[in-house]
Scaffold this motif. Structure first.
Motif, PDB file in Angstrom:
ATOM      1  N   GLU A  22       0.835  -1.206   0.000  1.00 43.06           N
ATOM      2  CA  GLU A  22       0.000   0.000   0.000  1.00 43.06           C
ATOM      3  C   GLU A  22       0.871   1.259   0.000  1.00 43.06           C
ATOM      4  N   ALA A  23       1.903   1.265   0.846  1.00 41.33           N
ATOM      5  CA  ALA A  23       2.791   2.426   0.921  1.00 41.33           C
ATOM      6  C   ALA A  23       3.615   2.580  -0.355  1.00 41.33           C
ATOM      7  N   THR A  24       4.073   1.459  -0.907  1.00 45.71           N
ATOM      8  CA  THR A  24       4.838   1.512  -2.153  1.00 45.71           C
ATOM      9  C   THR A  24       3.987   2.076  -3.279  1.00 45.71           C
ATOM     10  N   ASN A  25       2.752   1.632  -3.376  1.00 47.52           N
ATOM     11  CA  ASN A  25       1.869   2.143  -4.428  1.00 47.52           C
ATOM     12  C   ASN A  25       1.534   3.615  -4.210  1.00 47.52           C
ATOM     13  N   HIS A  26       1.484   4.040  -2.946  1.00 47.84           N
ATOM     14  CA  HIS A  26       1.300   5.473  -2.672  1.00 47.84           C
ATOM     15  C   HIS A  26       2.466   6.270  -3.237  1.00 47.84           C
ATOM     16  N   VAL A  30       2.308   9.084  -6.279  1.00 47.77           N
ATOM     17  CA  VAL A  30       2.737  10.486  -6.139  1.00 47.77           C
ATOM     18  C   VAL A  30       3.473  10.951  -7.390  1.00 47.77           C
ATOM     19  N   TYR A  31       4.210  10.022  -8.004  1.00 39.68           N
ATOM     20  CA  TYR A  31       5.022  10.387  -9.169  1.00 39.68           C
ATOM     21  C   TYR A  31       4.438   9.862 -10.481  1.00 39.68           C
ATOM     22  N   GLY A  32       3.130   9.537 -10.447  1.00 39.54           N
ATOM     23  CA  GLY A  32       2.434   9.186 -11.674  1.00 39.54           C
ATOM     24  C   GLY A  32       2.737   7.816 -12.230  1.00 39.54           C
ATOM     25  N   LYS A  33       3.218   6.920 -11.393  1.00 42.58           N
ATOM     26  CA  LYS A  33       3.521   5.561 -11.840  1.00 42.58           C
ATOM     27  C   LYS A  33       2.347   4.640 -11.504  1.00 42.58           C
ATOM     28  N   PRO A  34       2.107   3.615 -12.333  1.00 44.92           N
ATOM     29  CA  PRO A  34       0.982   2.701 -12.068  1.00 44.92           C
ATOM     30  C   PRO A  34       1.257   1.836 -10.838  1.00 44.92           C
ATOM     31  N   PRO A  35       0.207   1.417 -10.144  1.00 46.79           N
ATOM     32  CA  PRO A  35       0.391   0.590  -8.944  1.00 46.79           C
ATOM     33  C   PRO A  35       0.785  -0.845  -9.308  1.00 46.79           C
ATOM     34  N   LEU A  36       1.310  -1.551  -8.312  1.00 46.15           N
ATOM     35  CA  LEU A  36       1.690  -2.961  -8.455  1.00 46.15           C
ATOM     36  C   LEU A  36       0.700  -3.823  -7.691  1.00 46.15           C
ATOM     37  N   ASP A  37       0.237  -4.918  -8.317  1.00 44.70           N
ATOM     38  CA  ASP A  37      -0.537  -5.867  -7.533  1.00 44.70           C
ATOM     39  C   ASP A  37       0.435  -6.743  -6.746  1.00 44.70           C
ATOM     40  N   ARG A  38      -0.107  -7.637  -5.923  1.00 41.55           N
ATOM     41  CA  ARG A  38       0.735  -8.432  -5.026  1.00 41.55           C
ATOM     42  C   ARG A  38       1.766  -9.263  -5.799  1.00 41.55           C
ATOM     43  N   GLU A  39       1.317  -9.888  -6.893  1.00 48.11           N
ATOM     44  CA  GLU A  39       2.218 -10.750  -7.649  1.00 48.11           C
ATOM     45  C   GLU A  39       3.320  -9.931  -8.307  1.00 48.11           C
ATOM     46  N   ALA A  40       2.965  -8.796  -8.912  1.00 49.79           N
ATOM     47  CA  ALA A  40       3.970  -7.953  -9.568  1.00 49.79           C
ATOM     48  C   ALA A  40       4.959  -7.398  -8.550  1.00 49.79           C
ATOM     49  N   SER A  71       4.791   7.945   5.689  1.00 47.25           N
ATOM     50  CA  SER A  71       3.476   8.497   6.029  1.00 47.25           C
ATOM     51  C   SER A  71       2.365   7.529   5.621  1.00 47.25           C
ATOM     52  N   ALA A  72       2.529   6.906   4.455  1.00 46.20           N
ATOM     53  CA  ALA A  72       1.518   5.951   3.996  1.00 46.20           C
ATOM     54  C   ALA A  72       1.574   4.662   4.803  1.00 46.20           C
ATOM     55  N   PHE A  73       2.775   4.218   5.155  1.00 41.00           N
ATOM     56  CA  PHE A  73       2.921   2.965   5.906  1.00 41.00           C
ATOM     57  C   PHE A  73       2.283   3.099   7.292  1.00 41.00           C
ATOM     58  N   TYR A  74       2.623   4.192   7.992  1.00 45.80           N
ATOM     59  CA  TYR A  74       2.078   4.377   9.340  1.00 45.80           C
ATOM     60  C   TYR A  74       0.573   4.652   9.312  1.00 45.80           C
ATOM     61  N   GLY A  75       0.052   5.166   8.175  1.00 53.20           N
ATOM     62  CA  GLY A  75      -1.363   5.441   8.078  1.00 53.20           C
ATOM     63  C   GLY A  75      -2.182   4.284   7.535  1.00 53.20           C
ATOM     64  N   SER A  76      -1.510   3.206   7.155  1.00 51.59           N
ATOM     65  CA  SER A  76      -2.211   2.078   6.552  1.00 51.59           C
ATOM     66  C   SER A  76      -3.057   1.331   7.583  1.00 51.59           C
TER      67      SER A  76
END
Length: 349
Positions: A22-26, A30-40, A71-76
């Motif tokens: 969740e934090a990685t995808n956040h 922020v920089y306009g990159k697509p999110p990763l699913d669990r497998e990716a 910030s995203a990790f602690y807020g997850s």
């Protein structure tokens, strides 16, 4: 077997993959990159994590990235739990007098909070957190605590953990419970691979047991058009091969063959023809050192469509000639050539 165990934390003792993804995808968002699913994520993420971010966001400094990540990790709200068998393994280590340590890249504040929340601190002689490159600390840890590398193992779920163990000349133990997909993890060549910490405990409880060759079955599966099913699997270093597996006690080889094919491909087969037996001893292609006796067959598909289980990633129906052009594991190549030379298959494109 071992008197000292150094454990990674995330993915080895604790499951915190949810908030990390969740934090990685956040950060990526922020920089306009697509999110990763669990497998990716499990296929691409690696340590030291600066190398991962240098590849996906090369233009952004690590300090800036960490602000967004934390910030995203602690807020997850994603749950974090102790992995199955972890507490039991640590309790067993304490009973057996095995010294236990933690070496983790996890943020030090978050690590100590989890350590306290889960009540695991009592099991460890010392812990090292916030270590970006574990290779830079492992030798100091060994020297400071007087550990004999011949009696020590590093237990982790990522390729960096395996690399760290090799760097310190420790036994490397890979567990398949965490961050790295089994395929990339096998390429790091761990000395031992276990499904989870219960598997490691069982292994350590039988240190004097003599390992015998493992009898397995596998088959070239031919369809009505004369094409062969080839599957690509992480177990053989992402090379192509055939479906198959171990013969269970009390099971005939033909029954085991049909069962394994059904479990791995969803196919029903018949017209079973024996081709050859091969010794496969500590192949560098296979994910762990092992001595297999490979009973190899040629069979014909009778029904079903291919549905792969999680042991394989891709399949193709090919002629024998086309199959030989793939990056095959050596036992499969040997089997194909034997079947062609024996007149069981035609060499055709």
């Amino acid at each position: 077997m071992f008197r000292n165990l150094i454990f990674d934390w995330s993915g080895t003792l604790v499951d915190d993959l949810g908030p990390v993804i969740e934090a990685t995808n956040h950060v990526l968002g922020v920089y306009g990159k697509p999110p990763l699913d669990r497998e990716a994520f499990r296929l691409s993420f690696r340590l030291p994590y600066r190398e991962f971010y240098e590849e996906v966001l090369p233009e952004v400094g690590l300090d800036e990235l960490e602000v967004h990540f934390r910030s995203a990790f602690y807020g997850s709200k994603a749950p974090v739990t102790v992995l199955p068998h972890a507490r039991e393994k640590l309790e067993w280590c304490r009973r057996m007098g095995i010294r236990a340590f933690v070496l983790t890249s996890m943020d030090e504040t978050a690590f100590h909070k989890q350590l306290g929340d889960f009540g695991l601190g009592e099991f460890f002689e010392a812990t090292y957190a916030g270590v970006l490159d574990k290779r830079e600390v492992i030798l100091e840890l060994i020297e400071r605590h007087g550990l004999d590398p011949n009696e020590s193992a590093f237990v982790g779920d990522m390729t960096h953990d395996i690399d760290t163990a090799h760097h310190a000349k420790l036994t490397s133990v890979a567990v398949l419970t965490g961050y790295t997909h089994p395929g990339p993890l096998s390429l790091a060549k761990p000395h031992i691979t276990v499904a989870d910490l219960a598997g490691l405990r069982r292994l350590m409880e039988r240190p004097g047991e003599k390992k015998r060759p493992v009898a397995t079955v596998g088959a070239l599966i031919e369809d009505d058009a004369g094409k062969l099913l080839m599957i690509r699997t992480h177990k053989w270093g992402h090379r192509w091969g055939i479906p198959g597996g171990k013969i269970e006690r009390g099971e005939s080889s033909e029954h085991a063959l049909k069962r394994e094919i059904r479990e791995e491909t969803n196919l029903e087969v018949d017209d079973v023809r024996f081709v050859m037996v091969q010794d496969c001893i500590d192949s560098e292609e296979f994910q762990t050192p092992e001595h297999f006796l490979l009973l190899n067959y040629l069979v014909r598909r009778t029904s079903g469509d291919v549905v792969l289980n999680d042991e394989a990633q891709e399949f193709r129906w090919l002629t024998a000639t086309e199959a030989l052009e793939l990056d095959l594991n050596q036992p499969t190549r040997t089997l194909l050539e034997e079947a062609i030379n024996g007149g069981l298959l035609e060499r055709k494109s």
